[in-house]
Enzyme design. Structure first.
Site, PDB file in Angstrom:
ATOM      1  N   GLY A  31       0.838  -1.192   0.000  1.00  0.00           N
ATOM      2  CA  GLY A  31       0.000   0.000   0.000  1.00  0.00           C
ATOM      3  C   GLY A  31       0.874   1.244   0.000  1.00  0.00           C
ATOM      4  O   GLY A  31       0.651   2.178  -0.769  1.00  0.00           O
TER       5      GLY A  31
ATOM      6  N   MET B 204       5.051   2.809   1.742  1.00  0.00           N
ATOM      7  CA  MET B 204       6.315   2.478   2.435  1.00  0.00           C
ATOM      8  C   MET B 204       6.819   3.707   3.170  1.00  0.00           C
ATOM      9  O   MET B 204       6.901   4.790   2.604  1.00  0.00           O
ATOM     10  CB  MET B 204       7.345   1.991   1.407  1.00  0.00           C
ATOM     11  CG  MET B 204       8.727   1.710   1.991  1.00  0.00           C
ATOM     12  SD  MET B 204       8.706   0.300   3.134  1.00  0.00           S
ATOM     13  CE  MET B 204      10.088   0.736   4.196  1.00  0.00           C
TER      14      MET B 204
ATOM     15  N   ASN C  34       9.387   5.368   4.032  1.00  0.00           N
ATOM     16  CA  ASN C  34      10.707   5.982   3.919  1.00  0.00           C
ATOM     17  C   ASN C  34      10.695   7.340   4.636  1.00  0.00           C
ATOM     18  O   ASN C  34       9.878   8.191   4.311  1.00  0.00           O
ATOM     19  CB  ASN C  34      11.072   6.208   2.457  1.00  0.00           C
ATOM     20  CG  ASN C  34      10.773   4.995   1.597  1.00  0.00           C
ATOM     21  OD1 ASN C  34      11.297   3.923   1.836  1.00  0.00           O
ATOM     22  ND2 ASN C  34       9.881   5.165   0.626  1.00  0.00           N
TER      23      ASN C  34
ATOM     24  N   HIS D 201      -0.912   5.894   8.928  1.00  0.00           N
ATOM     25  CA  HIS D 201      -0.077   4.725   9.235  1.00  0.00           C
ATOM     26  C   HIS D 201       1.400   5.035   8.938  1.00  0.00           C
ATOM     27  O   HIS D 201       2.283   4.797   9.771  1.00  0.00           O
ATOM     28  CB  HIS D 201      -0.578   3.549   8.397  1.00  0.00           C
ATOM     29  CG  HIS D 201       0.192   2.274   8.536  1.00  0.00           C
ATOM     30  ND1 HIS D 201      -0.297   1.173   9.190  1.00  0.00           N
ATOM     31  CD2 HIS D 201       1.424   1.903   8.091  1.00  0.00           C
ATOM     32  CE1 HIS D 201       0.590   0.200   9.154  1.00  0.00           C
ATOM     33  NE2 HIS D 201       1.646   0.608   8.475  1.00  0.00           N
ATOM     34  N   GLU D 202       1.651   5.562   7.756  1.00  0.00           N
ATOM     35  CA  GLU D 202       3.052   5.845   7.390  1.00  0.00           C
ATOM     36  C   GLU D 202       3.627   6.940   8.278  1.00  0.00           C
ATOM     37  O   GLU D 202       4.812   6.916   8.620  1.00  0.00           O
ATOM     38  CB  GLU D 202       3.152   6.231   5.909  1.00  0.00           C
ATOM     39  CG  GLU D 202       2.586   5.193   4.936  1.00  0.00           C
ATOM     40  CD  GLU D 202       3.048   3.771   5.209  1.00  0.00           C
ATOM     41  OE1 GLU D 202       4.235   3.581   5.513  1.00  0.00           O
ATOM     42  OE2 GLU D 202       2.207   2.851   5.135  1.00  0.00           O
TER      43      GLU D 202
ATOM     44  N   HIS E 280       4.753   5.525  11.445  1.00  0.00           N
ATOM     45  CA  HIS E 280       6.045   4.846  11.269  1.00  0.00           C
ATOM     46  C   HIS E 280       7.227   5.792  11.448  1.00  0.00           C
ATOM     47  O   HIS E 280       8.346   5.333  11.700  1.00  0.00           O
ATOM     48  CB  HIS E 280       6.146   4.253   9.861  1.00  0.00           C
ATOM     49  CG  HIS E 280       5.622   2.856   9.746  1.00  0.00           C
ATOM     50  ND1 HIS E 280       5.943   1.868  10.628  1.00  0.00           N
ATOM     51  CD2 HIS E 280       4.823   2.277   8.806  1.00  0.00           C
ATOM     52  CE1 HIS E 280       5.348   0.728  10.240  1.00  0.00           C
ATOM     53  NE2 HIS E 280       4.663   0.963   9.148  1.00  0.00           N
TER      54      HIS E 280
ATOM     55  N   GLU F  56       4.879  -2.626  12.663  1.00  0.00           N
ATOM     56  CA  GLU F  56       3.587  -2.700  11.962  1.00  0.00           C
ATOM     57  C   GLU F  56       2.381  -2.687  12.893  1.00  0.00           C
ATOM     58  O   GLU F  56       1.392  -2.029  12.620  1.00  0.00           O
ATOM     59  CB  GLU F  56       3.555  -3.924  11.046  1.00  0.00           C
ATOM     60  CG  GLU F  56       4.545  -3.852   9.887  1.00  0.00           C
ATOM     61  CD  GLU F  56       4.459  -2.563   9.099  1.00  0.00           C
ATOM     62  OE1 GLU F  56       3.444  -1.848   9.179  1.00  0.00           O
ATOM     63  OE2 GLU F  56       5.434  -2.241   8.401  1.00  0.00           O
TER      64      GLU F  56
HETATM   65 ZN   LIG Z   1       3.453  -0.241   7.959  1.00  0.00          ZN
END
Ligand SMILES: [Zn+2]
Length: 835
Positions: A256, A258, A260, A290-291, A294, A313
């Site tokens: 979906g 990433m 970075n 979500h990203e 992260h 995750e």
């Molecule tokens: Zn994730």
């Protein structure tokens, strides 16, 4: 190529530390290759020792270690030994590298809409050495200084802020310490919208051919981004640490998105070029959140090794839903979590590949790939919700912040995380962690009168404590709701005695715990008439997930699920429930669980339900009516068999106004026509001419593959087997259409060839890309004993990569679930189920 083992990573991290990475890429050397120059400065704790650097070049031009040339021919299996290390070392590598076309590494593709080329780096999980030389493991972090040469009209983006220093030359600011797997460069004539929030420069970017849609949708994405930054800053009290924040929507992306740091990549189907239902917009907002989560969980603090990927995750999954509920318009996002993510997670839990949330064995890097699944995401997030119920939100947040502060720009693991939680809560979590994090399996919960029974799976026994509630609904009202703390195997639920007969009784009604709920027989029998009247969307989602789970476990006749669908679905109001349950009906319940002879009639009933919803939508004004109309029309386009009406719809005649000129919807209608053998090659060519986009060309491949003719299936198989230019998305489009047929005999000859095809694809595609294609290539939809035998034989092959094996194990399990259901509910039609 051997995958880095955990033991190798541990000893390398004990020996060296990386101080600085300098990477210089030249992307202006044609469409096949690029130049890569890497300088690595690193220290060695035992001078004189030997280690190795990872690199997978097309041509290695030169390597020097501390000024001493090494033989370029001595690279073996992607590794180059570095002997006689000094305390301080400088390694310089110059190589020609190859672009990838499978979404792994530095991916390059040409947009068919305008012929423009786009490049993006996706170095997860072990692709970094295909772009630059490095010590490729998550706990050898280093600051990166990256420079890029590219065509002058290209935009270059990466983890550090970009400065164009000369025409065609961009330098990216030196970053904070990064793990190798989240370094990226995105380059091409991307269209951009830039903004700023709270001192953070923001950008959203997509292919130029998507620019009108990007311009339309960028403000919504940026709004979500701003709100989430404010939320995470408030919650964690730690500033976003990576400078600028760019979100790049890139073509042919496998996952979906990433995470970075500073430069998140997303699959660019999230820039909608046609109508989008609320749950699609929610999914995009949730992915954005979500990203962003992260940036703290995963990027600021990274798991030491892949066996703790849940620390990345599960947290990003939980935090994203929490943020979306708190600060966006999607206050009911937990409904989508329940009916979408948890449905996925429970299926993963039933499969033989299930594993604990934490500490799943990952003896080497590649074997961790399969664990990016419904366990690490949906179960992990649910377990965090149970942890919060167990220790309180205040202690949880305090523990999270302490963990993040203690390991900033470094790495963490389970024991350190638990230690932070224990300090914050003042409680031992050893027993809790053993039951919830370190043991696989979902308990079964069901009611016997007013006793809630907890049955642990025999293969994974554990005393899991649950915090949940039980609610009852009758006559369209909630008639009871009781909070329950479950421990042991039987817990009395007070107050259920007064519930009227015929009521729906829903264990885990607020969906707070992780358990497969078995509904009592009276509730199951009442579902077709009563489900639509349940006033609480979360409880309806729980009921649907319980019902679909029971179908998969061969406890409930799939025909009953069809009755519930026709009874309740057309009056459903939750966009997520509408989308997920209809997808379950048309992709699983009808084609896999019902015998072939009943499938046409069942699809007609699904189409009938869609027509009821189309009618209802026409009476609802504004966006709410549009949202209903879109999902209803999409379901009809998958299930209707009136070819005259499908033809009118393909011409834009008689469709809901919101779908006017919606190219993706038109392709869905054409696909159904093709599957009914009512579309000619000429029709397909005309449709392609009218839509020269990447999405259009992929849709055309799918349409060609679904045609129920010997020639079409031969063509599709040959394309998968022989076309070495097929990209990851093209292969998925063809594979996704191949098994679609009303005549199983048409595709049966290919069942025995699946293994060779899969191994062939594996030789030319990365494991992440190929495992997704393999899921589509498995003959899951041919539910009979001979397919099951062929599927079992596949798993015996010795030439499968870990990702391919995992995909095959899961597909085989799905097939076996459907077969078990047919044996129970259609003994006469099984095992052959042949016409
Ligand atoms: Zn994730």
């Amino acid at each position: 190529m051997p995958s880095l083992t955990r033991a190798e990573a541990t000893s390398r991290a004990a020996l060296i530390a990386v101080d600085a990475m300098e990477v210089d890429l030249d992307l202006d050397r044609g469409a096949e290759v690029f130049w890569s120059r890497t300088t690595i400065r690193f220290t060695c704790r035992a001078p004189g020792a030997t280690t190795f650097v990872d690199l997978r070049p097309r041509v290695l031009h030169s390597v020097t270690l501390n000024g001493r040339p090494l033989d370029p021919a001595s690279v073996v299996d992607g590794r180059l030994d570095l002997a006689d290390l000094a305390a301080d070392n400088v390694l310089e590598v110059v190589a020609t590298m190859g672009y990838s076309h499978d979404g792994q590494g530095l991916h390059r593709s040409t947009d068919p809409a305008d012929g423009e080329d786009y490049v993006y780096g996706h170095l997860f999980l072990d692709a970094a050495p295909t772009v630059f030389a490095c010590f490729d493991q998550p706990d050898l972090k280093s600051p990166y200084t990256v420079a890029v040469t590219a065509p002058e009209d290209w935009t270059v983006l990466g983890n550090g802020g970009a400065t164009v220093v000369a025409p065609g030359r961009t330098e990216l600011a030196t970053t904070a310490p990064l793990a190798t797997y989240f370094v990226t460069v995105c380059a091409g004539p991307y269209a951009s919208v830039r903004a700023e929030h709270d001192g953070i420069p923001l950008g959203v970017h997509a292919r130029r051919s998507l620019e009108p849609h990007l311009l339309e949708q960028a403000e919504h994405m940026l709004q979500t981004t701003r709100a989430c930054f404010d939320y995470y800053h408030r919650l964690f009290g730690i500033r976003y640490p990576f400078g600028e924040y760019h979100q790049v929507f890139v073509p042919e992306f496998n996952a979906g998105a990433m995470e970075n740091p500073g430069c998140v990549t997303f699959r660019d189907t999230m820039v909608f070029r046609g109508a989008a239902t609320p749950d699609q917009v929610l999914a995009r907002s949730n992915t954005i959140a979500h990203e962003m989560a992260h940036m703290w969980f995963g990027d600021l603090v990274t798991m030491s090794w892949w066996d703790d990927l849940w620390l990345n995750e599960s947290f990003a999954e939980y935090m994203a839903y929490r943020a979306v509920v708190e600060v966006t318009e999607f206050r009911d996002a937990w409904v989508e979590f329940g009916v979408g993510r948890k449905l996925w997670g429970y299926a993963a839990e039933r499969a033989p590949s299930t594993h604990p949330v934490a500490g799943s064995p990952a003896p080497d890097a590649l074997s961790a790939l399969g664990n990016f699944d419904g366990i690490s995401y949906a179960k992990g997030a649910s377990v965090i919700r149970q942890l919060i119920a167990h220790i309180g939100d205040e202690a949880f947040v305090e523990g999270v912040v302490a963990y993040l502060r203690a390991h900033s720009f470094g790495n963490g693991e389970l024991t350190q995380f638990l230690g932070a939680m224990e300090s914050a809560s003042g409680r031992s979590l050893a027993t809790w962690s053993a039951a919830w994090l370190e043991t696989a399996g979902a308990d079964r919960l069901f009611l016997e009168a007013d006793v809630l029974v907890r049955n642990p799976p025999p293969a994974h026994p554990a005393d899991r404590p649950h915090t949940l509630d039980v609610a009852a609904f009758a006559g369209g009202r909630e008639v009871a709701r009781v909070d329950v703390a479950v421990s042991g195997s039987r817990t009395t639920v007070p107050g259920l005695g007064a519930v009227p007969s015929g009521a729906l009784v829903v264990p885990n009604a607020a969906d707070l715990t992780w358990a497969e709920v078995s509904l009592d027989p009276e509730t199951v029998a009442a579902l077709p008439a009563e489900l639509a009247g349940v006033p609480d969307a979360l409880a309806r989602a729980v009921l649907w997930v319980a019902l679909l789970g029971a179908v998969h476990r061969a406890e409930v006749d799939p025909r009953l699920a069809l009755d519930v669908f026709t009874g309740a679905w057309p009056s459903e109001s939750s966009s997520a429930v509408l989308s997920r349950t209809s997808l379950a009906m048309t992709s699983e319940v009808v084609p896999m669980f019902l015998p072939s002879a009943e499938q046409d009639a069942a699809l007609a009933r699904v189409a009938g339900a869609a027509d009821v919803l189309i009618e209802r939508a026409s009476g609802v004004d504004g966006p709410d009516g549009d949202a209903l109309a879109v999902v209803a029309a999409r379901v009809w386009a998958r299930s209707g068999s009136d070819t005259a009406r499908l033809r009118r719809w393909a011409d834009g005649d008689g469709i809901p106004a919101v779908l006017d000129a919606d190219a993706d919807f038109r392709w869905a209608v054409l696909r159904r026509l093709a599957s009914l053998d009512a579309l000619s090659e000429n029709d397909i060519e005309l449709a392609e001419a009218a839509d020269r986009s990447l999405a259009g060309s992929l849709a055309a491949l799918g349409v060609r593959a679904v045609r129920p003719t010997v020639e079409a299936k031969q063509w599709a198989w040959a394309a998968l087997r022989d076309d070495t230019e097929l990209t990851n998305y093209a292969a998925l489009a063809v594979a996704g259409g191949f098994w679609v047929t009303r005549d199983p005999e048409l595709v049966r000859p290919y069942v025995e060839q699946v293994g060779d095809l899969v191994v062939g694809l594996s030789a030319r595609m990365g494991d992440d890309a190929v495992s997704r294609v393999v899921t589509a290539i498995h003959p899951t939809q041919l539910v009979d004993d001979s397919t099951a035998a062929a599927s079992a034989a596949l798993l015996e092959r010795r030439d499968l990569t870990p990702g391919v094996r995992r995909a095959l194990v899961d597909a085989d399990h799905e097939l076996r679930e459907a077969l078990a259901s047919r044996r129970r509910f259609d003994p006469a039609a099984t095992p052959g189920d042949r016409p």
